[in-house]
Scaffold this motif. Sequence first.
Motif, PDB file in Angstrom:
ATOM      1  N   LYS A   1      -8.005   8.995  -3.516  1.00  0.00           N
ATOM      2  CA  LYS A   1      -7.618   9.397  -4.876  1.00  0.00           C
ATOM      3  C   LYS A   1      -7.450  10.912  -4.986  1.00  0.00           C
ATOM      4  O   LYS A   1      -6.754  11.391  -5.881  1.00  0.00           O
ATOM      5  CB  LYS A   1      -8.632   8.877  -5.883  1.00  0.00           C
ATOM      6  CG  LYS A   1      -8.583   7.363  -6.008  1.00  0.00           C
ATOM      7  CD  LYS A   1      -9.671   6.827  -6.897  1.00  0.00           C
ATOM      8  CE  LYS A   1      -9.665   5.300  -6.851  1.00  0.00           C
ATOM      9  NZ  LYS A   1     -10.814   4.734  -7.557  1.00  0.00           N
TER      10      LYS A   1
ATOM     11  N   ILE B   1      -5.090   1.843  -5.207  1.00  0.00           N
ATOM     12  CA  ILE B   1      -6.065   2.052  -4.135  1.00  0.00           C
ATOM     13  C   ILE B   1      -7.205   1.047  -4.261  1.00  0.00           C
ATOM     14  O   ILE B   1      -7.577   0.399  -3.287  1.00  0.00           O
ATOM     15  CB  ILE B   1      -6.580   3.509  -4.145  1.00  0.00           C
ATOM     16  CG1 ILE B   1      -5.436   4.466  -3.785  1.00  0.00           C
ATOM     17  CG2 ILE B   1      -7.768   3.674  -3.190  1.00  0.00           C
ATOM     18  CD1 ILE B   1      -5.739   5.931  -4.037  1.00  0.00           C
TER      19      ILE B   1
ATOM     20  N   TRP C   1       0.836  -1.210   0.000  1.00  0.00           N
ATOM     21  CA  TRP C   1       0.000   0.000   0.000  1.00  0.00           C
ATOM     22  C   TRP C   1       0.867   1.254   0.000  1.00  0.00           C
ATOM     23  O   TRP C   1       0.701   2.138  -0.838  1.00  0.00           O
ATOM     24  CB  TRP C   1      -0.937  -0.026   1.209  1.00  0.00           C
ATOM     25  CG  TRP C   1      -1.599   1.281   1.519  1.00  0.00           C
ATOM     26  CD1 TRP C   1      -1.218   2.204   2.451  1.00  0.00           C
ATOM     27  CD2 TRP C   1      -2.763   1.825   0.891  1.00  0.00           C
ATOM     28  NE1 TRP C   1      -2.065   3.272   2.443  1.00  0.00           N
ATOM     29  CE2 TRP C   1      -3.025   3.065   1.492  1.00  0.00           C
ATOM     30  CE3 TRP C   1      -3.604   1.381  -0.126  1.00  0.00           C
ATOM     31  CZ2 TRP C   1      -4.094   3.884   1.112  1.00  0.00           C
ATOM     32  CZ3 TRP C   1      -4.664   2.190  -0.506  1.00  0.00           C
ATOM     33  CH2 TRP C   1      -4.906   3.426   0.113  1.00  0.00           C
TER      34      TRP C   1
ATOM     35  N   VAL D   1      -4.078  11.696  -1.824  1.00  0.00           N
ATOM     36  CA  VAL D   1      -2.693  11.353  -2.167  1.00  0.00           C
ATOM     37  C   VAL D   1      -2.054  12.419  -3.051  1.00  0.00           C
ATOM     38  O   VAL D   1      -0.983  12.932  -2.717  1.00  0.00           O
ATOM     39  CB  VAL D   1      -2.592   9.934  -2.783  1.00  0.00           C
ATOM     40  CG1 VAL D   1      -1.199   9.668  -3.327  1.00  0.00           C
ATOM     41  CG2 VAL D   1      -2.966   8.883  -1.739  1.00  0.00           C
TER      42      VAL D   1
ATOM     43  N   ASP E   1       0.666   5.605  -7.363  1.00  0.00           N
ATOM     44  CA  ASP E   1      -0.163   4.744  -8.204  1.00  0.00           C
ATOM     45  C   ASP E   1      -1.593   4.710  -7.648  1.00  0.00           C
ATOM     46  O   ASP E   1      -1.915   3.900  -6.778  1.00  0.00           O
ATOM     47  CB  ASP E   1       0.445   3.338  -8.235  1.00  0.00           C
ATOM     48  CG  ASP E   1      -0.356   2.343  -9.054  1.00  0.00           C
ATOM     49  OD1 ASP E   1      -1.397   2.724  -9.638  1.00  0.00           O
ATOM     50  OD2 ASP E   1       0.067   1.170  -9.099  1.00  0.00           O
ATOM     51  N   LEU E   2      -2.443   5.587  -8.136  1.00  0.00           N
ATOM     52  CA  LEU E   2      -3.812   5.687  -7.630  1.00  0.00           C
ATOM     53  C   LEU E   2      -4.655   4.468  -7.977  1.00  0.00           C
ATOM     54  O   LEU E   2      -5.631   4.169  -7.282  1.00  0.00           O
ATOM     55  CB  LEU E   2      -4.471   6.968  -8.136  1.00  0.00           C
ATOM     56  CG  LEU E   2      -3.758   8.275  -7.752  1.00  0.00           C
ATOM     57  CD1 LEU E   2      -4.554   9.473  -8.261  1.00  0.00           C
ATOM     58  CD2 LEU E   2      -3.508   8.377  -6.261  1.00  0.00           C
TER      59      LEU E   2
ATOM     60  N   ARG F   1       3.228   1.428  -3.333  1.00  0.00           N
ATOM     61  CA  ARG F   1       2.548   1.743  -4.605  1.00  0.00           C
ATOM     62  C   ARG F   1       1.770   3.052  -4.544  1.00  0.00           C
ATOM     63  O   ARG F   1       1.881   3.880  -5.448  1.00  0.00           O
ATOM     64  CB  ARG F   1       1.630   0.594  -5.004  1.00  0.00           C
ATOM     65  CG  ARG F   1       2.439  -0.628  -5.451  1.00  0.00           C
ATOM     66  CD  ARG F   1       1.607  -1.725  -6.033  1.00  0.00           C
ATOM     67  NE  ARG F   1       0.822  -1.268  -7.181  1.00  0.00           N
ATOM     68  CZ  ARG F   1      -0.257  -1.921  -7.610  1.00  0.00           C
ATOM     69  NH1 ARG F   1      -0.664  -3.022  -7.027  1.00  0.00           N
ATOM     70  NH2 ARG F   1      -0.933  -1.460  -8.661  1.00  0.00           N
ATOM     71  N   VAL F   2       0.966   3.231  -3.490  1.00  0.00           N
ATOM     72  CA  VAL F   2       0.092   4.398  -3.439  1.00  0.00           C
ATOM     73  C   VAL F   2       0.859   5.666  -3.082  1.00  0.00           C
ATOM     74  O   VAL F   2       0.756   6.684  -3.765  1.00  0.00           O
ATOM     75  CB  VAL F   2      -1.077   4.164  -2.455  1.00  0.00           C
ATOM     76  CG1 VAL F   2      -1.910   5.429  -2.286  1.00  0.00           C
ATOM     77  CG2 VAL F   2      -1.941   3.001  -2.930  1.00  0.00           C
ATOM     78  N   TRP F   3       1.654   5.609  -2.026  1.00  0.00           N
ATOM     79  CA  TRP F   3       2.291   6.825  -1.523  1.00  0.00           C
ATOM     80  C   TRP F   3       3.646   7.104  -2.161  1.00  0.00           C
ATOM     81  O   TRP F   3       3.925   8.241  -2.538  1.00  0.00           O
ATOM     82  CB  TRP F   3       2.394   6.765  -0.001  1.00  0.00           C
ATOM     83  CG  TRP F   3       1.036   6.836   0.625  1.00  0.00           C
ATOM     84  CD1 TRP F   3       0.263   5.783   1.038  1.00  0.00           C
ATOM     85  CD2 TRP F   3       0.249   8.005   0.836  1.00  0.00           C
ATOM     86  NE1 TRP F   3      -0.946   6.240   1.506  1.00  0.00           N
ATOM     87  CE2 TRP F   3      -0.974   7.607   1.404  1.00  0.00           C
ATOM     88  CE3 TRP F   3       0.475   9.367   0.616  1.00  0.00           C
ATOM     89  CZ2 TRP F   3      -1.968   8.511   1.754  1.00  0.00           C
ATOM     90  CZ3 TRP F   3      -0.522  10.271   0.973  1.00  0.00           C
ATOM     91  CH2 TRP F   3      -1.725   9.835   1.530  1.00  0.00           C
TER      92      TRP F   3
END
Length: 144
Positions: free
Chosen positions: A47, A23, A10, A50, A19-20, A13-15
């Motif tokens: 979305k 989510i 998480w 971030v 990479d939205l 990839r996301v932060w």
Amino acid sequence: MTALDTLKTWYDRVWLQGDLDAIDELFTPDTEARGMMDFAVGPEDFKALVPAFLAHVALQDIRYDKVVEMGDWVWASMSAHATSRATEAPVRVTGQIMVRVQEGRIVEAYNQFDFLALFEQLGYLPPDTLALCLSGEGLGLPGA
């Protein structure tokens, strides 16, 4: 994949990668993260959150300083290391997160991060804001 692996994926990839799409892969549609604000934050909120956060800092590293796993739960004391996009000064924020994972997806999340220190480091709040507030000083608010 363990609960810790999911949590690390998480944040990676996301932060770190922004990479939205991740989510929706890592949160269920009805998962809500609590503790970041006065309201729960769901997938659609992330979305927007971030990119808003990453507009202020360039994250370089997230460290898991202490971790406890128990079944489908994982708790982590964390530190995020970044630079301010405005000044290129180093920024460090600490926090704790507890998540429950099922089938590789986060189904519950509880967060507590030191946003006060973060905004001090970014120059949005004066240094020692907490000490000022504890002493009774106001921050330019009416009646303070």
